[in-house]
Motif scaffolding. Structure first.
Motif, PDB file in Angstrom:
ATOM      1  N   ASP A 133       0.811  -1.212   0.000  1.00 28.86           N
ATOM      2  CA  ASP A 133       0.000   0.000   0.000  1.00 28.86           C
ATOM      3  C   ASP A 133       0.847   1.266   0.000  1.00 28.86           C
ATOM      4  OD1 ASP A 133      -2.234  -1.520  -0.025  1.00 28.86           O
ATOM      5  OD2 ASP A 133      -2.627  -1.352   2.126  1.00 28.86           O
ATOM      6  N   LYS A 134       2.006   1.223   0.599  1.00 25.39           N
ATOM      7  CA  LYS A 134       2.849   2.417   0.731  1.00 25.39           C
ATOM      8  C   LYS A 134       3.919   2.512  -0.346  1.00 25.39           C
ATOM      9  CE  LYS A 134       0.655   3.818   4.251  1.00 25.39           C
ATOM     10  NZ  LYS A 134      -0.263   4.916   4.107  1.00 25.39           N
ATOM     11  N   ALA A 135       3.906   1.607  -1.311  1.00 22.87           N
ATOM     12  CA  ALA A 135       4.946   1.632  -2.334  1.00 22.87           C
ATOM     13  C   ALA A 135       4.822   2.861  -3.224  1.00 22.87           C
ATOM     14  CB  ALA A 135       4.899   0.373  -3.174  1.00 22.87           C
ATOM     15  N   ALA A 152       8.018   9.809  -2.946  1.00 19.39           N
ATOM     16  CA  ALA A 152       9.016  10.441  -2.085  1.00 19.39           C
ATOM     17  C   ALA A 152      10.406  10.367  -2.710  1.00 19.39           C
ATOM     18  CB  ALA A 152       9.018   9.772  -0.718  1.00 19.39           C
ATOM     19  N   ASP A 153      10.741   9.228  -3.301  1.00 15.81           N
ATOM     20  CA  ASP A 153      12.066   9.067  -3.887  1.00 15.81           C
ATOM     21  C   ASP A 153      12.248   9.876  -5.167  1.00 15.81           C
ATOM     22  OD1 ASP A 153      12.741   7.383  -1.849  1.00 15.81           O
ATOM     23  OD2 ASP A 153      12.438   5.531  -3.015  1.00 15.81           O
ATOM     24  N   LEU A 154      11.196  10.024  -5.931  1.00 14.93           N
ATOM     25  CA  LEU A 154      11.294  10.698  -7.232  1.00 14.93           C
ATOM     26  C   LEU A 154      10.668  12.088  -7.247  1.00 14.93           C
ATOM     27  CD1 LEU A 154      10.487   7.694  -9.579  1.00 14.93           C
ATOM     28  CD2 LEU A 154      12.719   8.645  -9.029  1.00 14.93           C
ATOM     29  N   ARG A 155      10.470  12.704  -6.085  1.00 18.81           N
ATOM     30  CA  ARG A 155       9.790  14.001  -6.067  1.00 18.81           C
ATOM     31  C   ARG A 155      10.570  15.073  -6.816  1.00 18.81           C
ATOM     32  NH1 ARG A 155      10.342  14.816   0.244  1.00 18.81           N
ATOM     33  NH2 ARG A 155      12.603  14.692   0.270  1.00 18.81           N
ATOM     34  N   GLY A 184      -3.394   8.330  -0.437  1.00 21.88           N
ATOM     35  CA  GLY A 184      -3.201   7.749   0.887  1.00 21.88           C
ATOM     36  C   GLY A 184      -1.789   7.896   1.407  1.00 21.88           C
ATOM     37  N   CYS A 185      -1.169   9.030   1.121  1.00 21.50           N
ATOM     38  CA  CYS A 185       0.204   9.290   1.576  1.00 21.50           C
ATOM     39  C   CYS A 185       0.229  10.519   2.483  1.00 21.50           C
ATOM     40  CB  CYS A 185       1.129   9.525   0.385  1.00 21.50           C
ATOM     41  SG  CYS A 185       1.171   8.188  -0.802  1.00 21.50           S
ATOM     42  N   PRO A 186      -0.379  10.457   3.665  1.00 21.94           N
ATOM     43  CA  PRO A 186      -0.397  11.657   4.512  1.00 21.94           C
ATOM     44  C   PRO A 186       0.977  12.039   5.053  1.00 21.94           C
ATOM     45  CG  PRO A 186      -1.299   9.786   5.694  1.00 21.94           C
ATOM     46  CD  PRO A 186      -1.062   9.338   4.278  1.00 21.94           C
ATOM     47  N   GLU A 187       1.917  11.094   5.089  1.00 24.48           N
ATOM     48  CA  GLU A 187       3.252  11.416   5.620  1.00 24.48           C
ATOM     49  C   GLU A 187       4.058  12.275   4.652  1.00 24.48           C
ATOM     50  OE1 GLU A 187       3.573   7.517   3.451  1.00 24.48           O
ATOM     51  OE2 GLU A 187       2.249   8.260   5.021  1.00 24.48           O
ATOM     52  N   LEU A 188       3.652  12.357   3.397  1.00 23.38           N
ATOM     53  CA  LEU A 188       4.381  13.139   2.402  1.00 23.38           C
ATOM     54  C   LEU A 188       3.800  14.537   2.206  1.00 23.38           C
ATOM     55  CD1 LEU A 188       4.886  10.432  -0.341  1.00 23.38           C
ATOM     56  CD2 LEU A 188       6.495  11.141   1.406  1.00 23.38           C
ATOM     57  N   LEU A 189       2.812  14.917   2.990  1.00 21.65           N
ATOM     58  CA  LEU A 189       2.140  16.196   2.760  1.00 21.65           C
ATOM     59  C   LEU A 189       3.013  17.397   3.066  1.00 21.65           C
ATOM     60  CD1 LEU A 189      -1.442  15.398   4.046  1.00 21.65           C
ATOM     61  CD2 LEU A 189      -0.645  15.516   1.698  1.00 21.65           C
TER      62      LEU A 189
END
Length: 115
Positions: free
Chosen positions: A27-29, A35-38, A108-113
């Motif tokens: 789910d977090k992939a 995150a890696d390619l931002r 579903g990526c709230p940690e990247l906000l």
């Protein structure tokens, strides 16, 4: 240059095709991928908007330098340039959505906000 663009296009298509497979496995992939390619996504977004602007500016400058617009020129060049502009602009908008807070909460990526 053409070979390089073909390789870049192939890499982009491969990333787009494989991202749904990552989402099924983990789910977090997709969050990790974003995150890696931002930096790459932001650079592509900027290039898309700049490329779209150059498409329209080149088209307008051609008509300004000639002093008149002929219907043949609009049919020959205008349609291709307009399609190119729409494609580049829409890719830029999609990347902007993915990098925005609403796009990441949708994925579903709230940690990247807090980029």
């Amino acid at each position: 240059m053409k070979k390089l663009m073909n390789k870049i296009n192939f890499a982009i298509v491969a990333a787009m095709v494989s991202s749904p497979a990552f989402a099924v496995v983990n789910d977090k992939a997709i969050c990790t991928l974003l995150a890696d390619l931002r930096g790459v996504f932001r650079m592509l977004q900027t290039f898309c908007f700049i490329g779209a602007a150059f498409f329209i500016a080149g088209w307008a400058w051609d008509f300004i330098s000639k002093g008149k617009a002929e219907m043949k020129d609009i049919k020959d060049k205008g349609t291709g340039l307009l399609v190119g502009f729409i494609l580049l602009f829409s890719v830029g908008l999609i990347l902007r959505f993915l990098l925005s807070a609403s796009g990441q909460s949708y994925l579903g990526c709230p940690e990247l906000l807090n980029w």
